[in-house]
Design a protein around this motif. Structure first.
Motif, PDB file in Angstrom:
ATOM      1  N   GLU A 163      32.037 -13.573   2.689  1.00  0.00           N
ATOM      2  CA  GLU A 163      33.253 -12.447   3.444  1.00  0.00           C
ATOM      3  C   GLU A 163      34.235 -12.031   2.525  1.00  0.00           C
ATOM      4  OE1 GLU A 163      33.757 -11.414   6.752  1.00  0.00           O
ATOM      5  OE2 GLU A 163      31.446 -12.081   7.002  1.00  0.00           O
ATOM      6  N   TYR A 164      34.581 -12.589   1.467  1.00  0.00           N
ATOM      7  CA  TYR A 164      35.705 -12.166   0.486  1.00  0.00           C
ATOM      8  C   TYR A 164      35.188 -11.312  -0.237  1.00  0.00           C
ATOM      9  CZ  TYR A 164      34.093 -15.469  -3.224  1.00  0.00           C
ATOM     10  OH  TYR A 164      33.400 -16.015  -4.245  1.00  0.00           O
ATOM     11  N   LYS A 166      33.160  -8.869   0.960  1.00  0.00           N
ATOM     12  CA  LYS A 166      33.473  -7.856   1.759  1.00  0.00           C
ATOM     13  C   LYS A 166      34.700  -7.217   2.008  1.00  0.00           C
ATOM     14  CE  LYS A 166      29.092  -8.351   4.400  1.00  0.00           C
ATOM     15  NZ  LYS A 166      28.802  -9.838   4.691  1.00  0.00           N
ATOM     16  N   ARG A 167      35.623  -8.397   1.844  1.00  0.00           N
ATOM     17  CA  ARG A 167      37.171  -8.023   2.048  1.00  0.00           C
ATOM     18  C   ARG A 167      37.292  -7.131   0.809  1.00  0.00           C
ATOM     19  NH1 ARG A 167      40.071 -11.642   0.465  1.00  0.00           N
ATOM     20  NH2 ARG A 167      42.051 -10.494  -0.006  1.00  0.00           N
ATOM     21  N   LEU A 168      36.827  -7.626  -0.389  1.00  0.00           N
ATOM     22  CA  LEU A 168      37.401  -7.082  -1.542  1.00  0.00           C
ATOM     23  C   LEU A 168      36.879  -5.539  -1.647  1.00  0.00           C
ATOM     24  CD1 LEU A 168      36.864  -9.769  -4.213  1.00  0.00           C
ATOM     25  CD2 LEU A 168      39.016  -8.703  -3.576  1.00  0.00           C
ATOM     26  N   LYS A 169      35.405  -5.365  -0.928  1.00  0.00           N
ATOM     27  CA  LYS A 169      35.035  -3.976  -0.986  1.00  0.00           C
ATOM     28  C   LYS A 169      36.005  -3.187  -0.162  1.00  0.00           C
ATOM     29  CE  LYS A 169      30.022  -5.032  -1.646  1.00  0.00           C
ATOM     30  NZ  LYS A 169      28.846  -4.911  -0.637  1.00  0.00           N
ATOM     31  N   CYS A 170      36.450  -3.764   0.855  1.00  0.00           N
ATOM     32  CA  CYS A 170      37.210  -2.806   1.831  1.00  0.00           C
ATOM     33  C   CYS A 170      38.389  -2.546   1.289  1.00  0.00           C
ATOM     34  CB  CYS A 170      37.392  -3.583   3.187  1.00  0.00           C
ATOM     35  SG  CYS A 170      38.514  -2.921   4.210  1.00  0.00           S
TER      36      CYS A 170
ATOM     37  N   LEU B  65      35.532   0.580   9.116  1.00  0.00           N
ATOM     38  CA  LEU B  65      36.013   0.441   7.664  1.00  0.00           C
ATOM     39  C   LEU B  65      35.515   1.340   6.729  1.00  0.00           C
ATOM     40  CD1 LEU B  65      37.076  -3.324   7.772  1.00  0.00           C
ATOM     41  CD2 LEU B  65      38.621  -1.478   7.583  1.00  0.00           C
ATOM     42  N   ILE B  67      32.479   0.061   5.397  1.00  0.00           N
ATOM     43  CA  ILE B  67      31.786  -1.128   4.393  1.00  0.00           C
ATOM     44  C   ILE B  67      30.270  -0.836   4.710  1.00  0.00           C
ATOM     45  CG2 ILE B  67      31.812  -3.447   3.521  1.00  0.00           C
ATOM     46  CD1 ILE B  67      34.160  -3.942   4.980  1.00  0.00           C
ATOM     47  N   ARG B  93      41.162   3.298   0.623  1.00  0.00           N
ATOM     48  CA  ARG B  93      40.829   1.823   0.891  1.00  0.00           C
ATOM     49  C   ARG B  93      42.119   1.190   1.025  1.00  0.00           C
ATOM     50  NH1 ARG B  93      36.723   1.118   2.885  1.00  0.00           N
ATOM     51  NH2 ARG B  93      34.760   1.924   1.956  1.00  0.00           N
ATOM     52  N   TYR B  98      41.015  -5.684   5.980  1.00  0.00           N
ATOM     53  CA  TYR B  98      39.927  -6.466   6.792  1.00  0.00           C
ATOM     54  C   TYR B  98      40.534  -7.884   6.969  1.00  0.00           C
ATOM     55  CZ  TYR B  98      35.420  -8.278   7.902  1.00  0.00           C
ATOM     56  OH  TYR B  98      34.104  -9.027   8.376  1.00  0.00           O
ATOM     57  N   PRO B 100      38.725 -11.311   8.118  1.00  0.00           N
ATOM     58  CA  PRO B 100      37.277 -11.844   8.390  1.00  0.00           C
ATOM     59  C   PRO B 100      37.571 -13.022   9.412  1.00  0.00           C
ATOM     60  CG  PRO B 100      37.640 -12.253   6.019  1.00  0.00           C
ATOM     61  CD  PRO B 100      38.947 -11.546   6.554  1.00  0.00           C
ATOM     62  N   GLU B 105      36.255 -18.548   4.226  1.00  0.00           N
ATOM     63  CA  GLU B 105      35.442 -17.486   3.563  1.00  0.00           C
ATOM     64  C   GLU B 105      35.883 -16.497   2.882  1.00  0.00           C
ATOM     65  OE1 GLU B 105      31.559 -16.950   3.968  1.00  0.00           O
ATOM     66  OE2 GLU B 105      31.420 -18.786   3.106  1.00  0.00           O
ATOM     67  N   ALA B 106      37.339 -16.126   3.375  1.00  0.00           N
ATOM     68  CA  ALA B 106      38.042 -14.663   3.019  1.00  0.00           C
ATOM     69  C   ALA B 106      38.346 -15.031   1.637  1.00  0.00           C
ATOM     70  CB  ALA B 106      39.089 -14.592   4.029  1.00  0.00           C
ATOM     71  N   PHE B 107      38.601 -15.814   0.957  1.00  0.00           N
ATOM     72  CA  PHE B 107      39.192 -15.707  -0.298  1.00  0.00           C
ATOM     73  C   PHE B 107      38.199 -16.473  -1.121  1.00  0.00           C
ATOM     74  CE2 PHE B 107      43.894 -16.008   1.036  1.00  0.00           C
ATOM     75  CZ  PHE B 107      44.159 -14.725   0.784  1.00  0.00           C
ATOM     76  N   ASP B 108      38.245 -16.128  -2.509  1.00  0.00           N
ATOM     77  CA  ASP B 108      37.617 -16.577  -3.602  1.00  0.00           C
ATOM     78  C   ASP B 108      37.996 -18.306  -3.748  1.00  0.00           C
ATOM     79  OD1 ASP B 108      36.489 -17.571  -6.005  1.00  0.00           O
ATOM     80  OD2 ASP B 108      36.300 -15.350  -6.894  1.00  0.00           O
ATOM     81  N   ILE B 123      44.258  -4.423  -7.884  1.00  0.00           N
ATOM     82  CA  ILE B 123      43.227  -3.377  -7.902  1.00  0.00           C
ATOM     83  C   ILE B 123      43.671  -2.097  -7.902  1.00  0.00           C
ATOM     84  CG2 ILE B 123      40.904  -2.541  -6.448  1.00  0.00           C
ATOM     85  CD1 ILE B 123      40.593  -5.252  -5.781  1.00  0.00           C
TER      86      ILE B 123
END
Lengths: 279, 310, 324
Positions: A163-164, A166-170, B65, B67, B93, B98, B100, B105-108, B123
């Protein structure tokens, strides 16, 4: 964390690392620590004594000297092959894992490379040119990278579907940003494990080439030493084999065992560390 | 900075969106994840999507979004086409974020929370110096009431609720206008869930963010949205203001979700049906339901429903 | 020692002075302390608590699935046998046959390379020496009972062909195949949507009809689910049991301040969060572990930990407010 994963080696990995470092050390310092010049000749088949700690072989080379110089060849082949094939393999895995459109094509190419047996291929090559050590390295890497790519690709895919990402792409991160900053570090421990394993395989492959006598005869490698020893069947009638054949085989076994230890240890450590533990 | 249209025109607009997934290489059976969905989101408004899992809520959120690329249809963000994810300009962007479903899972997992939160800023190169960055991150952490001592930890070293706060902080870093929350609390404890939902609501009201909130729990959906859209097999079957939908649900499926009518669970139903998507489970089905699909139509007072009975 | 004991009902499992410690890199962590419980024959008990409260670990302790770095002391007595003291061969006879376990991770709990029917039936072959044919037909009967249709086809198939809801039902079927006396379900509704939850509730009701004297321990944080199924509710907070209550009285008149606040944080009650942060078992607060977040806290709460006070036959609470 990646560096931590390396310093986090278990007892098996530590033993392996110490042996490898020892072999690297004797390889690098070969001219200093070897008792004789590798080209100097003595009486053939002299048993171990104070002048020749491991005796001499069929032509009269000092076995210990050959052994020390052989470490050089093994380490060079192992290191160079592992570097080249891990680099190409990792790059292929990253591209195949992150660009879905290219994956089917790359997979077929990998399949093609994986089914070619490399030792017979080298036999064919040596029919045309005398394989010096650099050709051996190139040929081994040419067939080695596909396996690395095959092993790393699923991990890349798995991380890329998290998921992360995907989040980064977003957020607006580019594909190469994600690959370099997030996916490459995630595959790093596995790549190191593959590197070590591939190094071990290359050392074994090089020894087999020497064993078949296909290498440049002037190369001083463990495989060649075994080959020379085996050509004289007389060594099995006496106890000569214990010092002519034993040491190179022992060195080879120890080195391979240590690379296997390290890579197994790394691999068992990679997966659980990536998981989030929750009760 | 782009100029914004008046408050009356939608910020995000989905026109006739359809997404068909094909599983398998060549002979994969096509599955309609989203079908003919029209959706509008005004600036500062918030819409909740609800429906059982597999109804296409998440896919719709990701299409909006930009994606996922829809099979057909158009997504407009303030008039700019997002339909092809690769052609979306980078500055757009910055205006969307977003959140999730699975916080872990949302972070590295290899990065500290601090770096993870700071990533959108890096970024987009929105900050000049390290000090400035630190100031912004600490401010963000404060906004989401995340203990600043946790910023040095990695995601697996803190609790789910704490990561979710950090994810929200990261989502707010670039001052977005549009935010999609995909079941942000379904993996959290009940009391933490209440906490996070209230936080999201406060942030939405304070920063005037357009929120698309996805939840399978219709109670939570009604807490978060001004409007609710109920999805079934990729279609929106009912859409209305929260009070109206909760008090007078029209579609039998919505009534089922609210527990007024019993819904039976059908584990394997036809994936692509000809008639009404609810036909095989509907307690009040009629003859035409099987052959023709009802269209979403206004039954008065901005209440849309796709059922032949209205 | 205060615990629920009712002579009219038969106790199937009793836990006495249970303490579970973990040895971690940071040192020793006591995740469960001084738990005393009784489970009766034929009842359904919901064990409620947030993540980190030790509820899952309690379940793992009963079936002895804890990792190696755990240290368990106390007694868990099942039919006169202390489960913590028996050897592995006896334990194998109890697991599955007497006490069954439904794991939390639906996705990874089925073997992807073994047929569904075999996975359900193997426990019968193992424990009751069933012939393969008979085990297979019992597996199909179970699938039919849980409406996993078409049962014959599903039994011949493999886990990847099933949807999440079907996998969940297959797992439950394989857990109750050997007709255990106690069923422990770890978060059976985690992450499921409303309709699937209703389905799971119905399945548990069916199991109950099938074997009325089966005791069920539901480990859950889903209060709605607990309300549908449970006869009694046990609340854990930070490794301690803080309330034992009848279902109806728990949902109408919870005893512990934590339970009161927990009910208020439900969506249907207005989503009011509990103030403060959940207590961490690695570094628990002094005295009553809930006192930093408790609106009724007084001096004594900070200083000493309240015992589990027995109010009447079925209600216990660990709170100084009830010590008069």
């Amino acid at each position: 964390m990646d560096v931590k994963a390396l310093s986090f080696l278990g007892i098996k990995g530590k033993i392996g690392l110490i042996i490898i470092l020892f072999v690297v050390f004797i390889g690098i310092t070969a001219p200093v620590i070897s008792p004789y010049d590798p080209t100097s000749l003595f009486e053939p088949f002299e048993p171990p004594s104070s002048t020749h700690l491991l005796g001499t072989d069929d032509v009269g080379h000092d076995v210990l000297t050959i052994l020390i110089y052989g470490a050089r060849v093994s380490i060079l082949v192992g290191f160079a092959t592992a570097t080249i094939s891990t680099f190409i393999g990792l790059l292929t895995a990253l591209i195949a894992g992150c660009y879905e459109g290219l994956d089917p094509i790359i997979s077929r190419i990998l399949d093609f490379f994986l089914v070619i047996p490399r030792i017979p291929f080298i036999v064919i090559i040596s029919a045309f040119l005398t394989p010096n050590i650099f050709i051996v390295i190139l040929v081994l890497s040419f067939f080695g990278w596909a396996k690395t790519a095959r092993v790393i690709k699923p991990l890349v895919k798995q991380v890329y579907s998290r998921e992360y990402v995907k989040r980064l792409k977003c957020i607006g991160a580019g594909n190469w940003y994600i690959i370099l900053r997030h996916i490459l570090p995630a595959t790093f421990p596995l790549a190191v494990a593959q590197f070590v394993l591939e190094g071990g395989h290359a050392i074994l492959a090089e020894a087999s080439i020497g064993f078949f006598g296909l290498e440049d005869p002037s190369t001083l490698s463990w495989g060649m030493e075994i080959n020379h020893a085996l050509q004289k069947s007389i060594i099995f009638l006496t106890n000569i084999w214990t010092w002519v054949l034993g040491p190179p085989i022992l060195m080879l076994t120890i080195t391979l065992l240590s690379t296997t230890f390290i890579s197994i240890d790394l691999e068992t450590r990679i997966n659980p560390r990536l998981k989030v533990r929750s009760w | 900075m782009m100029r914004f249209n008046s408050l009356k025109t939608p910020l995000v607009q989905g026109i006739n969106l359809t997404k068909i997934f094909r599983y398998g290489l060549i002979w994969g059976e096509p599955v309609e994840a989203v079908k003919n969905v029209n959706i509008n989101l005004l600036r500062g408004a918030s819409l909740s999507l609800t429906g059982e899992s597999g109804s296409g809520k998440t896919t719709l959120g990701k299409i909006l979004l930009g994606i996922i690329r829809p099979t057909s249809g158009k997504v407009l963000f303030n008039g700019i086409d997002l339909t092809n994810p690769k052609r979306v300009p980078k500055y757009i962007r910055r205006m969307m974020s977003y959140i999730p479903q699975h916080p872990e899972e949302a972070f590295d997992p290899r990065w500290r929370l601090y770096d993870n939160i700071a990533e959108p800023l890096r970024i987009h190169k929105l900050i000049g110096s390290k000090e400035e960055e630190k100031e912004i991150i600490f401010k963000l952490a404060e906004d989401v009431s995340l203990d600043t001592s946790l910023l040095n930890r990695r995601p697996f070293e803190v609790s789910g609720g704490e990561i979710q706060r950090a994810v929200i902080a990261s989502a707010l870093a670039t001052n977005p206008l549009f935010m999609v929350c995909d079941e942000p609390t379904s993996m959290l404890d009940i009391s933490t869930q209440a906490d996070i939902l209230r936080l999201l609501k406060n942030i939405r009201d304070k920063l005037n963010i357009s929120l698309l909130f996805i939840s399978h729990d219709i109670e939570i959906a009604s807490f978060m949205g001004f409007k609710i859209a109920v999805m079934l097999k990729g279609r929106i079957v009912e859409m209305a203001d929260v009070d109206k939908l909760i008090n007078e649900p029209l579609h039998p499926y919505t009534q089922g979700l609210l527990g007024i009518v019993k819904v039976e669970y059908v584990s394997s139903y036809a994936k692509n049906c000809r008639g009404c998507p609810y036909y095989d489970r509907c307690p009040v089905k009629m003859l035409p339901c099987r052959e023709k699909e009802p269209k979403l139509k206004n039954v008065g007072g901005d209440h849309y429903v796709a059922c032949f009975r209205y | 020692m205060s615990h629920v004991s009712d002579t009219s009902k038969e106790v199937i499992l009793s836990i006495r002075d249970l303490k579970v410690k973990f040895y971690t890199e940071e040192g020793e962590v006591t995740v469960i302390s001084d738990v005393n419980l009784d489970l009766f024959k034929g009842e359904t008990v919901a064990l409620i608590g947030e993540s980190g409260s030790g509820k899952s670990i309690l379940g793992h302790t009963i079936i002895r699935l804890l990792p190696k770095n755990a240290n368990v002391s106390g007694h868990i007595i099942y039919k006169g046998i202390d489960l913590l003291k028996i050897d592995s061969s006896l334990l194998r006879n109890i697991r599955g046959r007497e006490i069954a376990w439904i794991p939390q991770m639906v996705g990874s709990s089925l073997n992807p390379t073994v047929k569904i029917g075999v996975q359900i039936g193997e426990v019968l072959i193992d424990h009751y020496n069933y012939r393969n044919q008979r085990a297979w037909s019992s597996a199909i009967d179970l699938l039919k009972l849980f409406e996993v249709e078409p049962a014959e086809e599903v039994a011949k198939g493999y886990p990847h062909q099933l949807s999440g809801g079907m996998k969940q039902r297959v797992l439950i079927a394989s857990a109750i195949a050997a007709r255990p006396n106690l069923l422990i379900a770890d978060e059976p509704t985690k992450g499921l949507d409303t309709i699937k939850k209703t389905l799971i509730v119905n399945i548990f009701k069916k199991i109950k009809d099938l074997k009325p004297d089966l005791s069920i321990l539901l480990i859950t944080h889903d209060l709605k689910f607990a309300r549908e199924l449970a006869d009694r509710v046990i609340v854990m907070y930070c490794g301690k049991v803080i309330e034992i209550n009848d279902k109806n009285s728990f949902f109408e008149l919870p005893l512990h301040p934590y339970s009161k606040l927990l009910l208020k944080s439900l969506p249907s009650k207005g989503l009011y969060p509990i103030p403060g942060k959940p207590a961490n078992v690695a570094n628990p607060p002094s005295g009553c572990r809930f006192h930093p977040r408790c609106p009724y806290a007084s001096d004594i709460c900070e200083k000493s930990s309240p015992p589990l006070i027995k109010l009447d036959l079925n209600r216990c609470v660990a709170c100084w407010l009830y010590k008069r």
